[in-house]
Design a protein around this motif. Structure first.
Motif, PDB file in Angstrom:
ATOM      1  N   GLU A 221       0.834  -1.209   0.000  1.00  0.00           N
ATOM      2  CA  GLU A 221       0.000   0.000   0.000  1.00  0.00           C
ATOM      3  C   GLU A 221       0.865   1.253   0.000  1.00  0.00           C
ATOM      4  O   GLU A 221       2.010   1.237   0.437  1.00  0.00           O
ATOM      5  CB  GLU A 221      -0.927  -0.002   1.224  1.00  0.00           C
ATOM      6  CG  GLU A 221      -1.997  -1.079   1.189  1.00  0.00           C
ATOM      7  CD  GLU A 221      -2.960  -0.955   2.356  1.00  0.00           C
ATOM      8  OE1 GLU A 221      -2.841   0.032   3.123  1.00  0.00           O
ATOM      9  OE2 GLU A 221      -3.820  -1.837   2.510  1.00  0.00           O
ATOM     10  N   GLY A 222       0.257   2.349  -0.470  1.00  0.00           N
ATOM     11  CA  GLY A 222       0.931   3.638  -0.395  1.00  0.00           C
ATOM     12  C   GLY A 222       1.606   4.070  -1.674  1.00  0.00           C
ATOM     13  O   GLY A 222       2.216   5.144  -1.718  1.00  0.00           O
ATOM     14  N   TYR A 223       1.532   3.253  -2.727  1.00  0.00           N
ATOM     15  CA  TYR A 223       2.149   3.612  -4.001  1.00  0.00           C
ATOM     16  C   TYR A 223       1.085   3.972  -5.035  1.00  0.00           C
ATOM     17  O   TYR A 223       0.018   3.365  -5.080  1.00  0.00           O
ATOM     18  CB  TYR A 223       3.018   2.478  -4.533  1.00  0.00           C
ATOM     19  CG  TYR A 223       4.284   2.275  -3.749  1.00  0.00           C
ATOM     20  CD1 TYR A 223       5.416   3.049  -3.998  1.00  0.00           C
ATOM     21  CD2 TYR A 223       4.351   1.316  -2.739  1.00  0.00           C
ATOM     22  CE1 TYR A 223       6.583   2.873  -3.277  1.00  0.00           C
ATOM     23  CE2 TYR A 223       5.518   1.132  -1.999  1.00  0.00           C
ATOM     24  CZ  TYR A 223       6.621   1.922  -2.284  1.00  0.00           C
ATOM     25  OH  TYR A 223       7.773   1.743  -1.554  1.00  0.00           O
ATOM     26  N   THR A 224       1.405   4.964  -5.847  1.00  0.00           N
ATOM     27  CA  THR A 224       0.498   5.428  -6.900  1.00  0.00           C
ATOM     28  C   THR A 224       1.255   5.514  -8.212  1.00  0.00           C
ATOM     29  O   THR A 224       2.338   6.107  -8.266  1.00  0.00           O
ATOM     30  CB  THR A 224      -0.068   6.825  -6.562  1.00  0.00           C
ATOM     31  OG1 THR A 224      -0.755   6.764  -5.314  1.00  0.00           O
ATOM     32  CG2 THR A 224      -1.039   7.293  -7.641  1.00  0.00           C
ATOM     33  N   ALA A 225       0.692   4.937  -9.274  1.00  0.00           N
ATOM     34  CA  ALA A 225       1.331   4.981 -10.592  1.00  0.00           C
ATOM     35  C   ALA A 225       0.896   6.239 -11.338  1.00  0.00           C
ATOM     36  O   ALA A 225      -0.296   6.560 -11.397  1.00  0.00           O
ATOM     37  CB  ALA A 225       0.956   3.745 -11.401  1.00  0.00           C
ATOM     38  N   ARG A 226       1.863   6.966 -11.877  1.00  0.00           N
ATOM     39  CA  ARG A 226       1.587   8.154 -12.705  1.00  0.00           C
ATOM     40  C   ARG A 226       2.613   8.177 -13.841  1.00  0.00           C
ATOM     41  O   ARG A 226       3.812   8.234 -13.596  1.00  0.00           O
ATOM     42  CB  ARG A 226       1.710   9.446 -11.882  1.00  0.00           C
ATOM     43  CG  ARG A 226       0.645   9.618 -10.814  1.00  0.00           C
ATOM     44  CD  ARG A 226      -0.717   9.945 -11.438  1.00  0.00           C
ATOM     45  NE  ARG A 226      -1.721  10.248 -10.422  1.00  0.00           N
ATOM     46  CZ  ARG A 226      -2.512   9.341  -9.855  1.00  0.00           C
ATOM     47  NH1 ARG A 226      -2.377   8.066 -10.200  1.00  0.00           N
ATOM     48  NH2 ARG A 226      -3.398   9.688  -8.958  1.00  0.00           N
ATOM     49  N   TYR A 227       2.123   8.143 -15.069  1.00  0.00           N
ATOM     50  CA  TYR A 227       3.034   8.173 -16.227  1.00  0.00           C
ATOM     51  C   TYR A 227       2.328   8.845 -17.395  1.00  0.00           C
ATOM     52  O   TYR A 227       1.218   8.455 -17.763  1.00  0.00           O
ATOM     53  CB  TYR A 227       3.444   6.748 -16.612  1.00  0.00           C
ATOM     54  CG  TYR A 227       4.445   6.692 -17.752  1.00  0.00           C
ATOM     55  CD1 TYR A 227       5.786   6.993 -17.536  1.00  0.00           C
ATOM     56  CD2 TYR A 227       4.046   6.345 -19.042  1.00  0.00           C
ATOM     57  CE1 TYR A 227       6.714   6.948 -18.575  1.00  0.00           C
ATOM     58  CE2 TYR A 227       4.958   6.296 -20.084  1.00  0.00           C
ATOM     59  CZ  TYR A 227       6.290   6.599 -19.852  1.00  0.00           C
ATOM     60  OH  TYR A 227       7.194   6.563 -20.875  1.00  0.00           O
TER      61      TYR A 227
END
Length: 356
Positions: free
Chosen positions: A246-252
């Protein structure tokens, strides 16, 4: 009486709040020396190029020559967008008049572009990616430009610019321009990282954030996961790790400058690793990864190839490519730990397989 005082109050507010790019460079150097004035003049020219490109982009779809491809490929073997050529020509044009820059090296040109009339006194070289993320232009998403300034060493009599084949610590300035909802210019001359926003009503880049610092750890990981099965197993291990925690967010977004700016502002890590077929990666060292590494270190972050500090990489060619892992120190170190673990496992397996 109030009417008389009002313009004075406005002028004071303008003076306090509107630090221009040119003024800021001189303030950072605490000097009006010849070199300080040179750097200020160079940044003013970069700002002019940014304004011209920004104006052109704002009219995309309304005028010819902005959208679409030219039908040719550059030295990298990539399709050339019309804006790539326009932006490249803009940088050349504005620095022809500078008197300071002898050479310009761009990922769009096989060899450096020399300005003979500047070379007797111009001892600086501009290295740049005129348009990063040009595939985003036709769909109206953010794009950017990346730049780096180095001093010329030697007389470069053979025209090969071999003195540029040195590590990133030879850069004296680096930065990028982000063309988005507003046009931003972020730069460093080795005294921190500073962000400016273009005020169209003034025609000036105005200081918006001084001494930017990337958090030690951030929630964002930015990578093109469409390449998952083309990566080394160590990178796949890292991606599996962030998927399971938990705690990770993907942004690309597909535009390096925009993704880098997000990491710089919010923390996390951007990855553009090599693939099994092309372990050297896609990004160019002199025009993209070294300038961004310079900025990230100035902001308290880290940049790595996965096995080496990116600022220490010495190129063997002007268009050399490198993998890129860049961002918050803790997050870059985590990616490196997966690479190191796989390397150890591979070494142990090799030793175990030896006879005797």
């Amino acid at each position: 009486m109030a009417d008389v005082d009002q313009p004075v109050a406005q002028e004071r507010t303008l003076d306090r709040d509107c630090t221009t790019l040119t003024r800021h460079v001189l303030q950072q150097l605490h000097s009006f020396s010849a070199e300080a004035q040179d750097l200020s003049a160079l940044m003013t020219r970069i700002a002019l190029a940014a304004k011209l490109i920004s104006r052109r982009l704002s009219r995309a779809g309304l005028v010819e020559g902005v959208l679409g491809v030219t039908g040719t490929v550059n030295v990298q073997g990539e399709s050339v967008k019309k804006m790539d050529l326009y932006a490249n020509d803009v940088f050349i044009s504005v620095f022809k008049q500078s008197g300071l820059v002898c050479r310009l090296a761009s990922e769009e040109m096989e060899k450096p572009y020399y300005i003979p009339e500047n070379c007797p006194i111009g001892r600086y070289t501009l290295l740049y990616d005129p348009i990063d993320g040009s595939s985003n232009i036709d769909i109206n998403l953010n794009i950017g430009s990346i730049f780096s300034i180095r001093r010329q060493e030697g007389d470069d009599s053979d025209g090969e610019a071999s003195d540029l084949l040195q590590n990133g610590r030879k850069q004296i300035a680096a930065g990028y321009i982000l063309y988005g909802p507003s046009t931003m210019l972020v730069y460093s001359i080795g005294t921190g990282v500073h962000s400016f926003t273009l005020d169209p009503s003034l025609g000036e880049f105005i200081l918006s954030k001084e001494n930017m610092q990337v958090p030690e750890h951030g929630p964002i990981y930015s990578v093109n996961e469409g390449n998952f099965w083309q990566w080394d197993e160590s990178i796949r291990d890292y991606i599996r790790y962030v998927h399971r925690h938990e705690g990770y967010t993907a942004r690309y977004s597909g535009a390096l400058v925009g993704d880098f700016h997000r990491i710089l502002s919010q923390g996390g890590v951007f990855l553009y690793p090599g693939t099994l077929k092309k372990p050297e990666g896609k990004l160019r060292l002199l025009y993209e990864t070294a300038p961004l590494a310079f900025l990230m270190e100035q902001a308290g972050g880290k940049a790595s190839t996965g096995t080496q500090n990116l600022m220490d990489v010495v190129p063997k060619a002007l268009h050399q490519r490198t993998p890129l892992i860049i961002g918050s120190k803790e997050d870059v170190a985590l990616v490196e730990s997966f690479i190191q673990e796989r390397a150890r496992d591979s070494e142990e397996a090799t030793i175990a397989s030896r006879p005797g």
